[in-house]
Design a protein around this motif. Structure first.
Motif, PDB file in Angstrom:
ATOM      1  N   UNK A   1       0.873  -1.251  -0.148  1.00 23.63           N
ATOM      2  CA  UNK A   1      -0.098  -0.136  -0.108  1.00 23.63           C
ATOM      3  C   UNK A   1       0.992   0.875   0.062  1.00 23.63           C
ATOM      4  N   UNK A   2       2.136   1.562   0.479  1.00 25.52           N
ATOM      5  CA  UNK A   2       3.085   1.957   0.565  1.00 25.52           C
ATOM      6  C   UNK A   2       3.648   2.274  -0.356  1.00 25.52           C
ATOM      7  N   UNK A   3       4.237   1.581  -1.783  1.00 29.30           N
ATOM      8  CA  UNK A   3       4.200   1.833  -2.386  1.00 29.30           C
ATOM      9  C   UNK A   3       3.097   1.846  -3.435  1.00 29.30           C
ATOM     10  N   UNK A   4       1.997   1.778  -3.304  1.00 31.37           N
ATOM     11  CA  UNK A   4       1.229   2.188  -4.692  1.00 31.37           C
ATOM     12  C   UNK A   4       0.702   3.938  -4.512  1.00 31.37           C
ATOM     13  N   UNK A   5       0.844   3.873  -2.501  1.00 30.55           N
ATOM     14  CA  UNK A   5       0.375   5.312  -2.850  1.00 30.55           C
ATOM     15  C   UNK A   5       2.340   6.711  -3.291  1.00 30.55           C
ATOM     16  N   UNK A   6       3.386   5.969  -3.309  1.00 28.70           N
ATOM     17  CA  UNK A   6       3.766   6.943  -4.075  1.00 28.70           C
ATOM     18  C   UNK A   6       3.709   6.903  -5.101  1.00 28.70           C
ATOM     19  N   UNK A   7       3.741   5.811  -5.627  1.00 31.13           N
ATOM     20  CA  UNK A   7       3.632   5.344  -7.091  1.00 31.13           C
ATOM     21  C   UNK A   7       2.503   6.897  -7.777  1.00 31.13           C
ATOM     22  N   UNK A   8       0.919   6.768  -6.998  1.00 35.82           N
ATOM     23  CA  UNK A   8       0.640   7.229  -7.884  1.00 35.82           C
ATOM     24  C   UNK A   8       0.868   8.824  -6.900  1.00 35.82           C
ATOM     25  N   UNK A   9       1.784   9.269  -6.379  1.00 28.89           N
ATOM     26  CA  UNK A   9       1.798   9.967  -5.760  1.00 28.89           C
ATOM     27  C   UNK A   9       2.964  10.862  -7.345  1.00 28.89           C
ATOM     28  N   UNK A  10       4.247   9.720  -7.827  1.00 28.91           N
ATOM     29  CA  UNK A  10       5.128   9.741  -9.057  1.00 28.91           C
ATOM     30  C   UNK A  10       3.501  10.205 -10.113  1.00 28.91           C
ATOM     31  N   UNK A  11       3.066   9.637 -10.518  1.00 28.06           N
ATOM     32  CA  UNK A  11       2.015   9.739 -11.722  1.00 28.06           C
ATOM     33  C   UNK A  11       1.729  10.712 -11.792  1.00 28.06           C
ATOM     34  N   UNK A  12       1.201  11.055 -10.529  1.00 26.98           N
ATOM     35  CA  UNK A  12       0.137  12.673 -10.655  1.00 26.98           C
ATOM     36  C   UNK A  12       1.591  13.503 -11.076  1.00 26.98           C
ATOM     37  N   UNK A  13       2.594  13.233 -10.075  1.00 25.86           N
ATOM     38  CA  UNK A  13       3.577  15.096  -9.934  1.00 25.86           C
ATOM     39  C   UNK A  13       4.022  15.031 -11.582  1.00 25.86           C
ATOM     40  N   UNK A  14       4.181  13.321 -12.030  1.00 25.16           N
ATOM     41  CA  UNK A  14       4.155  13.283 -13.916  1.00 25.16           C
ATOM     42  C   UNK A  14       3.498  14.082 -14.391  1.00 25.16           C
ATOM     43  N   UNK A  15       2.018  14.189 -14.103  1.00 32.25           N
ATOM     44  CA  UNK A  15       1.103  14.399 -14.936  1.00 32.25           C
ATOM     45  C   UNK A  15       1.068  15.657 -15.551  1.00 32.25           C
ATOM     46  N   UNK A  16       1.450  16.039 -13.978  1.00 30.70           N
ATOM     47  CA  UNK A  16       1.438  17.664 -13.814  1.00 30.70           C
ATOM     48  C   UNK A  16       2.082  18.504 -14.474  1.00 30.70           C
ATOM     49  N   UNK A  17       3.633  18.101 -14.364  1.00 29.08           N
ATOM     50  CA  UNK A  17       4.789  19.118 -14.696  1.00 29.08           C
ATOM     51  C   UNK A  17       4.925  18.468 -16.510  1.00 29.08           C
TER      52      UNK A  17
END
Length: 160
Positions: A24-40
């Motif tokens: 679940x921690x990895x899931x949260x981390x990857x969702x954060x990375x994905x959202x960050x990449x989309x925002x960039x």
């Protein structure tokens, strides 16, 4: 449900739950990375980041942040989009593994073994190129999870 009919959670169930929490921690981390990449991918976000960097009071912090932003400028939008998509796909896989492990499902143990082992060659290759203590720790943790689950699957296979 009476106390006698409730499932008992032994040490093995606690270990599965710990692994599930890790997923679940990895899931949260990857969702954060994905959202960050989309925002960039949005130009106004890059402009806002430049303004924030300019507002940093310490020169060393400003230089480090400008270096990071400069590296991000060199990343093609298609690579950012691919990073976001891959992050969301892997987050989904980790979330499914986590839920299955939390519920002590055998299929989740098999999936976790296969997916975790599939990353070991990539992690080992990365460690050879860029050795680091966190990298060694991550590889060791992943291997420990795999070894635990394989042993658990063997025990359950014999008992059923």
């Amino acid at each position: 449900m009476t106390a006698a009919s409730r499932p008992k959670h032994g040490a093995h169930d606690r270990m599965l739950r710990a692994i599930a929490l890790f997923k679940f921690f990895k899931t949260a981390l990857l969702v954060t990375v994905g959202l960050g990449a989309r925002e960039l991918l949005r130009p106004e976000v890059a402009e806002q980041a430049q303004e924030w960097v300019a507002a940093l009071s310490l020169r060393s912090e400003r230089v480090a942040a400008q270096d990071l932003l400069g590296r991000l400028d060199d990343v093609a939008p298609s690579r950012l989009a691919a990073l976001a998509a891959a992050s969301f796909v892997y987050a989904t896989v980790f979330a499914v593994e986590g839920v299955g492990l939390w519920r002590a499902r055998r299929w989740a143990e098999y999936i976790t073994v296969v997916t975790t082992l599939s990353f070991v060659p990539l992690e080992a290759h990365h460690l050879l190129r860029y050795p680091s203590a966190p990298g060694v720790s991550a590889l060791a943790l992943n291997l420990a999870v795999v070894l635990y689950l394989i042993a658990r699957l063997k025990r359950r296979g014999v008992s059923k």
